[in-house]
Scaffold this motif. Structure first.
Motif, PDB file in Angstrom:
ATOM      1  N   ASP A  97       0.704  -1.219   0.074  1.00 37.23           N
ATOM      2  CA  ASP A  97      -0.101  -0.134   0.001  1.00 37.23           C
ATOM      3  C   ASP A  97       0.912   1.317   0.024  1.00 37.23           C
ATOM      4  N   HIS A  98       1.850   1.066   0.141  1.00 42.99           N
ATOM      5  CA  HIS A  98       3.037   2.280   0.282  1.00 42.99           C
ATOM      6  C   HIS A  98       3.507   2.746  -1.288  1.00 42.99           C
ATOM      7  N   ILE A  99       3.149   1.900  -2.088  1.00 46.39           N
ATOM      8  CA  ILE A  99       3.241   1.956  -3.347  1.00 46.39           C
ATOM      9  C   ILE A  99       2.207   2.708  -4.176  1.00 46.39           C
ATOM     10  N   ARG A 100       1.841   3.877  -4.626  1.00 48.52           N
ATOM     11  CA  ARG A 100       0.802   4.776  -5.121  1.00 48.52           C
ATOM     12  C   ARG A 100       0.920   5.360  -5.992  1.00 48.52           C
ATOM     13  N   PRO A 101       1.705   4.929  -7.218  1.00 47.15           N
ATOM     14  CA  PRO A 101       2.015   5.746  -8.574  1.00 47.15           C
ATOM     15  C   PRO A 101       0.562   6.194  -9.409  1.00 47.15           C
ATOM     16  N   GLU A 102      -0.362   5.636  -9.003  1.00 49.01           N
ATOM     17  CA  GLU A 102      -1.654   5.951  -9.603  1.00 49.01           C
ATOM     18  C   GLU A 102      -2.490   7.078  -9.128  1.00 49.01           C
ATOM     19  N   THR A 103      -1.827   7.548  -7.887  1.00 49.46           N
ATOM     20  CA  THR A 103      -2.508   8.740  -7.245  1.00 49.46           C
ATOM     21  C   THR A 103      -2.529  10.120  -8.198  1.00 49.46           C
ATOM     22  N   SER A 104      -3.658  10.506  -8.321  1.00 51.21           N
ATOM     23  CA  SER A 104      -3.759  11.853  -9.292  1.00 51.21           C
ATOM     24  C   SER A 104      -3.995  13.155  -8.167  1.00 51.21           C
ATOM     25  N   SER A 105      -2.830  14.087  -8.096  1.00 46.96           N
ATOM     26  CA  SER A 105      -2.983  14.959  -7.356  1.00 46.96           C
ATOM     27  C   SER A 105      -3.913  16.042  -7.870  1.00 46.96           C
ATOM     28  N   TYR A 106      -4.389  15.815  -9.077  1.00 46.17           N
ATOM     29  CA  TYR A 106      -5.121  16.733  -9.782  1.00 46.17           C
ATOM     30  C   TYR A 106      -6.681  16.524  -9.059  1.00 46.17           C
ATOM     31  N   SER A 107      -6.908  15.376  -9.062  1.00 43.54           N
ATOM     32  CA  SER A 107      -8.176  14.937  -8.445  1.00 43.54           C
ATOM     33  C   SER A 107      -8.395  15.274  -7.047  1.00 43.54           C
ATOM     34  N   LEU A 108      -7.336  15.603  -6.288  1.00 46.47           N
ATOM     35  CA  LEU A 108      -7.378  15.995  -4.890  1.00 46.47           C
ATOM     36  C   LEU A 108      -7.259  17.323  -4.785  1.00 46.47           C
ATOM     37  N   PHE A 109      -7.030  18.058  -5.965  1.00 45.54           N
ATOM     38  CA  PHE A 109      -6.542  19.765  -5.419  1.00 45.54           C
ATOM     39  C   PHE A 109      -7.879  20.420  -5.031  1.00 45.54           C
ATOM     40  N   LYS A 110      -7.697  21.287  -4.561  1.00 50.23           N
ATOM     41  CA  LYS A 110      -8.610  22.451  -3.969  1.00 50.23           C
ATOM     42  C   LYS A 110      -7.946  23.780  -3.945  1.00 50.23           C
ATOM     43  N   PHE A 111      -8.311  24.936  -4.728  1.00 51.55           N
ATOM     44  CA  PHE A 111      -7.231  26.126  -4.587  1.00 51.55           C
ATOM     45  C   PHE A 111      -7.459  26.431  -3.149  1.00 51.55           C
ATOM     46  N   THR A 129       2.810  21.239  -6.920  1.00 46.84           N
ATOM     47  CA  THR A 129       2.472  20.592  -5.668  1.00 46.84           C
ATOM     48  C   THR A 129       1.998  19.199  -6.046  1.00 46.84           C
ATOM     49  N   HIS A 130       1.894  18.508  -4.919  1.00 54.89           N
ATOM     50  CA  HIS A 130       1.577  16.856  -5.088  1.00 54.89           C
ATOM     51  C   HIS A 130       1.164  16.443  -3.700  1.00 54.89           C
ATOM     52  N   SER A 131       0.748  15.215  -3.721  1.00 57.54           N
ATOM     53  CA  SER A 131       0.150  14.580  -2.388  1.00 57.54           C
ATOM     54  C   SER A 131       1.435  13.941  -1.804  1.00 57.54           C
ATOM     55  N   GLN A 132       1.921  14.432  -0.785  1.00 56.56           N
ATOM     56  CA  GLN A 132       3.286  13.908  -0.114  1.00 56.56           C
ATOM     57  C   GLN A 132       3.006  12.955   0.813  1.00 56.56           C
ATOM     58  N   ASP A 133       2.564  11.834   0.245  1.00 59.20           N
ATOM     59  CA  ASP A 133       2.272  10.661   1.126  1.00 59.20           C
ATOM     60  C   ASP A 133       2.625   9.605   0.215  1.00 59.20           C
ATOM     61  N   GLY A 134       3.596   8.529   0.843  1.00 59.81           N
ATOM     62  CA  GLY A 134       3.913   7.116   0.546  1.00 59.81           C
ATOM     63  C   GLY A 134       5.325   6.929  -0.303  1.00 59.81           C
ATOM     64  N   ILE A 135       5.731   5.955  -0.775  1.00 59.26           N
ATOM     65  CA  ILE A 135       7.105   5.985  -1.225  1.00 59.26           C
ATOM     66  C   ILE A 135       7.118   6.171  -2.745  1.00 59.26           C
ATOM     67  N   MET A 136       6.173   5.402  -3.408  1.00 61.09           N
ATOM     68  CA  MET A 136       5.672   6.172  -4.773  1.00 61.09           C
ATOM     69  C   MET A 136       4.323   7.001  -4.679  1.00 61.09           C
ATOM     70  N   ARG A 137       4.447   8.334  -4.922  1.00 58.88           N
ATOM     71  CA  ARG A 137       3.262   9.089  -4.533  1.00 58.88           C
ATOM     72  C   ARG A 137       2.411   9.324  -5.624  1.00 58.88           C
ATOM     73  N   GLY A 138       2.577   8.943  -6.939  1.00 59.76           N
ATOM     74  CA  GLY A 138       1.931   9.399  -7.813  1.00 59.76           C
ATOM     75  C   GLY A 138       2.267  10.881  -8.384  1.00 59.76           C
ATOM     76  N   SER A 139       1.182  11.346  -9.345  1.00 59.61           N
ATOM     77  CA  SER A 139       1.627  12.629 -10.109  1.00 59.61           C
ATOM     78  C   SER A 139       1.159  13.825  -9.579  1.00 59.61           C
ATOM     79  N   GLY A 140       1.961  15.005  -9.822  1.00 60.73           N
ATOM     80  CA  GLY A 140       1.583  16.201  -9.213  1.00 60.73           C
ATOM     81  C   GLY A 140       1.036  17.129 -10.168  1.00 60.73           C
ATOM     82  N   LEU A 141       0.853  18.501  -9.969  1.00 63.14           N
ATOM     83  CA  LEU A 141       0.422  19.599 -10.767  1.00 63.14           C
ATOM     84  C   LEU A 141       0.971  20.849 -10.670  1.00 63.14           C
ATOM     85  N   LEU A 142       1.119  21.528 -11.812  1.00 59.28           N
ATOM     86  CA  LEU A 142       2.006  22.769 -11.565  1.00 59.28           C
ATOM     87  C   LEU A 142       0.517  23.820 -11.847  1.00 59.28           C
ATOM     88  N   VAL A 143       0.616  24.780 -10.799  1.00 61.99           N
ATOM     89  CA  VAL A 143      -0.693  25.549 -10.531  1.00 61.99           C
ATOM     90  C   VAL A 143      -0.264  27.174 -10.582  1.00 61.99           C
TER      91      VAL A 143
END
Length: 282
Positions: A97-111, A129-143
């Motif tokens: 569960d600590h491997i989460r490369p599928e995480t999309s920070s865009y889906s979590l983002f709220k300005f 910015t990105h979700s700073q959680d896990g060993i593989m954390r997924g994608s980030g976004l430029l805002v």
């Protein structure tokens, strides 16, 4: 013919902190600066904005943040009471569960309007910015920190890279890995499994390995806690043909030649340590 050029005229423009042009014009085409100066020719059909009394200056970019991403909530699950948890809680994903490369920070983002104002006052115009959680954390976004835009125009890149660390996810109580050595072994195993998966040699589908392979050519940004961890991360990258961009900790000077030999780009914190007071030798 429509041309996508905007002209900002009559502004005071900071080219550098010391080079300042008054009553100048800034030309932007397709999001890129194409001309700055007092005698800039504005093309016919360009959108013109008069900025008399206004100032234009370059902004800072925060390359590593969690802006607009909710803080991950700790898992309350613990199968078997106080016993260690070995199995993953998720189905259809990687076995750890600590491997989460599928995480999309865009889906979590709220300005975050309040935080954006703090950034803007400090001279920042864009955050990565990105979700700073896990060993593989997924994608980030430029805002962009423009408070007057909506996300469709504010988000400059909805996949600004893939993010990694040696720290486990707080969303899972899965025990493994329990050490830095274990985290390194898990990363190696994940890359080997992803390679195997990409060749079609796994019977089951795995959303985590699918995402890891899909985004493997994106910028890979690895957060480290020390210069030793930076060298550890780079060694893993070298093993699998990956050149990480490394988030440093500020102590890289302690082994600067080894750091240089990584050939990695570093994101370095600027809250430097206070120098020792050596006025009194005693």
């Amino acid at each position: 013919t429509f041309i996508n050029i905007s002209a900002f005229k009559n502004a005071t423009i900071y080219i550098t902190p010391l080079k300042i042009i008054k009553k100048a014009t800034l030309l932007i085409q397709d999001g890129k600066v194409i001309a700055i100066g007092k005698k800039v020719l504005i093309p016919a059909g360009a959108k013109t904005i008069d900025l008399k009394g206004k100032t234009i200056y370059p902004s800072f970019i925060d390359l590593y943040s969690s802006f607009g991403i909710p803080k991950p909530k700790k898992s309350l699950l613990n199968r078997g009471g106080s016993k260690p948890q070995y199995d993953a809680e998720r189905k259809g994903y990687y076995w750890n569960d600590h491997i989460r490369p599928e995480t999309s920070s865009y889906s979590l983002f709220k300005f975050d309007s309040k935080k954006s104002k703090e950034y803007l006052k400090a001279g920042f115009g864009v955050v990565n910015t990105h979700s700073q959680d896990g060993i593989m954390r997924g994608s980030g976004l430029l805002v962009s920190l423009n408070p007057n835009a909506n996300n469709a125009y504010r988000v400059l890149d909805d996949n600004s890279g893939q993010y990694l660390s040696f720290s486990k996810s707080v969303k899972s109580r899965q025990s493994y890995p329990t050490s830095r050595m274990g985290a390194m072994a898990l990363l190696r195993q994940t890359y080997l499994d992803a390679n195997w998966y990409e060749k079609g040699k796994m019977k089951n589908s795995d959303l985590s390995l699918h995402a890891l392979n899909k985004y493997k050519n994106e910028t890979q940004i690895f957060e480290t806690g020390s210069h030793i961890d930076a060298l550890r991360a780079d060694k893993i990258g070298d093993e699998f043909g990956i050149q990480y961009t490394i988030v440093g900790s500020g102590d890289e000077f302690e082994r600067i030649q080894d750091i240089k030999n990584t050939n990695a780009k570093f994101i370095i914190p600027i809250n430097f340590r206070v120098a020792y007071d050596v006025a009194d030798p005693l």
